[in-house]
Scaffold this motif. Structure first.
Motif, PDB file in Angstrom:
ATOM      1  N   VAL A 176       1.978  -5.044 -13.741  1.00  0.00           N
ATOM      2  CA  VAL A 176       2.171  -4.104 -13.107  1.00  0.00           C
ATOM      3  C   VAL A 176       1.714  -3.782 -11.393  1.00  0.00           C
ATOM      4  O   VAL A 176       1.542  -4.375 -10.357  1.00  0.00           O
ATOM      5  N   ARG A 177       0.514  -4.046 -11.989  1.00  0.00           N
ATOM      6  CA  ARG A 177      -0.855  -2.985 -10.926  1.00  0.00           C
ATOM      7  C   ARG A 177      -1.377  -4.500  -9.927  1.00  0.00           C
ATOM      8  O   ARG A 177      -1.308  -4.043  -8.815  1.00  0.00           O
ATOM      9  N   LEU A 178      -0.953  -5.555 -10.703  1.00  0.00           N
ATOM     10  CA  LEU A 178      -1.256  -6.902  -9.404  1.00  0.00           C
ATOM     11  C   LEU A 178      -0.130  -7.059  -8.479  1.00  0.00           C
ATOM     12  O   LEU A 178       0.379  -7.261  -7.435  1.00  0.00           O
ATOM     13  N   SER A 179       1.520  -7.018  -9.412  1.00  0.00           N
ATOM     14  CA  SER A 179       2.580  -6.608  -8.172  1.00  0.00           C
ATOM     15  C   SER A 179       2.471  -5.207  -7.236  1.00  0.00           C
ATOM     16  O   SER A 179       2.399  -6.182  -6.191  1.00  0.00           O
ATOM     17  N   HIS A 180       2.014  -4.397  -7.934  1.00  0.00           N
ATOM     18  CA  HIS A 180       1.964  -3.448  -6.954  1.00  0.00           C
ATOM     19  C   HIS A 180       0.727  -3.842  -5.503  1.00  0.00           C
ATOM     20  O   HIS A 180       1.282  -3.584  -4.533  1.00  0.00           O
ATOM     21  N   ASP A 181      -0.317  -4.524  -5.666  1.00  0.00           N
ATOM     22  CA  ASP A 181      -0.966  -4.666  -4.811  1.00  0.00           C
ATOM     23  C   ASP A 181      -0.687  -5.129  -4.048  1.00  0.00           C
ATOM     24  O   ASP A 181      -0.715  -5.563  -3.268  1.00  0.00           O
ATOM     25  N   HIS A 182       0.786  -6.311  -4.557  1.00  0.00           N
ATOM     26  CA  HIS A 182       0.909  -7.296  -3.259  1.00  0.00           C
ATOM     27  C   HIS A 182       2.129  -6.822  -2.276  1.00  0.00           C
ATOM     28  O   HIS A 182       2.789  -7.253  -0.990  1.00  0.00           O
ATOM     29  N   GLN A 183       2.168  -5.481  -2.649  1.00  0.00           N
ATOM     30  CA  GLN A 183       2.824  -4.447  -1.635  1.00  0.00           C
ATOM     31  C   GLN A 183       2.897  -4.070  -0.419  1.00  0.00           C
ATOM     32  O   GLN A 183       3.404  -4.436   0.944  1.00  0.00           O
ATOM     33  N   SER A 184       1.418  -4.535  -0.528  1.00  0.00           N
ATOM     34  CA  SER A 184       0.955  -3.437   0.821  1.00  0.00           C
ATOM     35  C   SER A 184       0.644  -4.500   1.016  1.00  0.00           C
ATOM     36  O   SER A 184      -0.475  -4.964   2.304  1.00  0.00           O
ATOM     37  N   ALA A 185       0.121  -6.012   0.627  1.00  0.00           N
ATOM     38  CA  ALA A 185      -0.271  -7.004   1.271  1.00  0.00           C
ATOM     39  C   ALA A 185       0.577  -7.233   1.802  1.00  0.00           C
ATOM     40  O   ALA A 185       0.455  -8.169   3.251  1.00  0.00           O
ATOM     41  N   ALA A 204      -0.736  -9.604 -26.938  1.00  0.00           N
ATOM     42  CA  ALA A 204      -2.050  -9.480 -27.170  1.00  0.00           C
ATOM     43  C   ALA A 204      -2.785  -9.610 -25.806  1.00  0.00           C
ATOM     44  O   ALA A 204      -3.554  -9.141 -25.731  1.00  0.00           O
ATOM     45  N   VAL A 205      -2.283 -10.837 -24.970  1.00  0.00           N
ATOM     46  CA  VAL A 205      -3.336 -11.608 -24.442  1.00  0.00           C
ATOM     47  C   VAL A 205      -3.011 -10.754 -22.418  1.00  0.00           C
ATOM     48  O   VAL A 205      -3.569 -10.196 -22.071  1.00  0.00           O
ATOM     49  N   LEU A 206      -1.620 -10.351 -22.752  1.00  0.00           N
ATOM     50  CA  LEU A 206      -0.934  -9.459 -21.431  1.00  0.00           C
ATOM     51  C   LEU A 206      -1.451  -8.357 -21.748  1.00  0.00           C
ATOM     52  O   LEU A 206      -1.833  -7.427 -20.963  1.00  0.00           O
ATOM     53  N   ALA A 207      -2.024  -7.026 -22.776  1.00  0.00           N
ATOM     54  CA  ALA A 207      -2.132  -6.494 -23.381  1.00  0.00           C
ATOM     55  C   ALA A 207      -3.802  -6.436 -22.370  1.00  0.00           C
ATOM     56  O   ALA A 207      -4.165  -5.658 -22.643  1.00  0.00           O
ATOM     57  N   PHE A 249       3.881 -14.406 -12.119  1.00  0.00           N
ATOM     58  CA  PHE A 249       3.972 -13.927 -12.571  1.00  0.00           C
ATOM     59  C   PHE A 249       4.615 -14.489 -14.105  1.00  0.00           C
ATOM     60  O   PHE A 249       4.915 -13.945 -15.016  1.00  0.00           O
ATOM     61  N   GLU A 250       5.877 -14.624 -13.525  1.00  0.00           N
ATOM     62  CA  GLU A 250       7.256 -14.820 -14.409  1.00  0.00           C
ATOM     63  C   GLU A 250       6.626 -16.256 -15.239  1.00  0.00           C
ATOM     64  O   GLU A 250       6.780 -15.501 -16.766  1.00  0.00           O
ATOM     65  N   THR A 251       5.763 -16.694 -15.224  1.00  0.00           N
ATOM     66  CA  THR A 251       5.342 -18.146 -15.948  1.00  0.00           C
ATOM     67  C   THR A 251       4.363 -16.779 -16.938  1.00  0.00           C
ATOM     68  O   THR A 251       4.779 -17.438 -18.281  1.00  0.00           O
ATOM     69  N   ALA A 252       3.787 -16.361 -16.383  1.00  0.00           N
ATOM     70  CA  ALA A 252       2.525 -15.672 -17.385  1.00  0.00           C
ATOM     71  C   ALA A 252       3.864 -15.227 -18.520  1.00  0.00           C
ATOM     72  O   ALA A 252       2.971 -14.763 -19.386  1.00  0.00           O
ATOM     73  N   MET A 279      13.384 -11.368 -14.021  1.00  0.00           N
ATOM     74  CA  MET A 279      13.236 -10.754 -14.842  1.00  0.00           C
ATOM     75  C   MET A 279      12.437  -9.595 -14.844  1.00  0.00           C
ATOM     76  O   MET A 279      11.515  -9.347 -13.932  1.00  0.00           O
ATOM     77  N   GLN A 280      11.937  -8.418 -15.673  1.00  0.00           N
ATOM     78  CA  GLN A 280      11.515  -7.209 -15.304  1.00  0.00           C
ATOM     79  C   GLN A 280       9.995  -7.533 -15.379  1.00  0.00           C
ATOM     80  O   GLN A 280      10.061  -8.362 -16.191  1.00  0.00           O
ATOM     81  N   ARG A 281       9.189  -7.098 -14.186  1.00  0.00           N
ATOM     82  CA  ARG A 281       7.508  -7.168 -14.641  1.00  0.00           C
ATOM     83  C   ARG A 281       7.097  -6.350 -15.529  1.00  0.00           C
ATOM     84  O   ARG A 281       7.415  -5.608 -16.364  1.00  0.00           O
ATOM     85  N   ASP A 282       6.264  -7.351 -16.296  1.00  0.00           N
ATOM     86  CA  ASP A 282       5.607  -7.281 -17.789  1.00  0.00           C
ATOM     87  C   ASP A 282       4.722  -6.003 -17.156  1.00  0.00           C
ATOM     88  O   ASP A 282       4.066  -5.960 -16.033  1.00  0.00           O
ATOM     89  N   PRO A 283       4.588  -4.983 -18.469  1.00  0.00           N
ATOM     90  CA  PRO A 283       3.834  -3.349 -17.268  1.00  0.00           C
ATOM     91  C   PRO A 283       2.381  -4.035 -17.811  1.00  0.00           C
ATOM     92  O   PRO A 283       1.756  -2.644 -16.136  1.00  0.00           O
ATOM     93  N   ASN A 284       1.861  -5.061 -17.771  1.00  0.00           N
ATOM     94  CA  ASN A 284       0.610  -5.361 -18.297  1.00  0.00           C
ATOM     95  C   ASN A 284       0.598  -5.701 -16.499  1.00  0.00           C
ATOM     96  O   ASN A 284      -0.618  -6.292 -16.530  1.00  0.00           O
TER      97      ASN A 284
END
Length: 155
Positions: A8-17, A125-128, A115-118, A1-6
């Motif tokens: 994405v920032r958290l996912s990008h943090d994971h790359q450096s982690a 609206a909550v994701l936004a 994140f998949e569950t979220a 499943m593709q990451r919800d744009p809302n």
């Protein structure tokens, strides 16, 4: 499943982690004086990069998930955050490897499960709202020197 744009920032943090986790695990092969210095660098990066990430999740995503009954996922996430916070402060020789392994596993859990569950259970609206929170956290704070410069320029 593709990451919800809302999220994405958290996912990008994971790359450096993940890079940080790898560096921590590699410290097992480094001689002691260098190992201590590199561990101190990892501890600093944790404080500067991962701790704010954890706090952002704890202020936004986790309360939203708790609100829709995902208590087990929230508790697991909080437990893993606490474990990582404790490990990063540990000075035993095996601490970096244990931290690296735990961080790697935590990131995989968040990407594959949390994140998949979220994305599946939270309303758009909550994701936004989470996206707005993440965006606000990403903006650099106005520095004192920048403010002083603009005040001095105005006089």
């Amino acid at each position: 499943m593709q990451r919800d744009p809302n999220l994405v920032r958290l996912s990008h943090d994971h790359q450096s982690a993940l890079v940080l986790a790898k560096r921590a695990r590699e410290l097992a092969t480094v001689e002691d004086p260098k190992r201590r210095a590199r561990w101190a660098e990892i501890q600093t990066r944790f404080a500067d990069e991962l701790e704010p990430h954890f706090q952002l999740e704890e202020r936004g995503l986790l309360p939203a998930l708790r609100g829709v009954g995902q208590n087990a996922l929230v508790e697991r996430t909080l437990s893993e955050h606490a474990e990582l916070r404790a490990l990063i402060l540990t000075e035993t020789p095996d601490a970096p490897a244990r931290f690296g392994d735990a961080l790697n596993a935590h990131i995989r859990f968040e990407e594959r499960t949390l994140f998949e569950t979220a994305q599946q259970v939270l309303e758009p609206a909550v994701l936004a709202e989470l996206g707005v929170l993440h965006e606000a956290a990403a903006r650099p704070a106005c520095s004192t020197t920048a403010r002083q410069g603009s005040v001095q320029g105005a006089s």
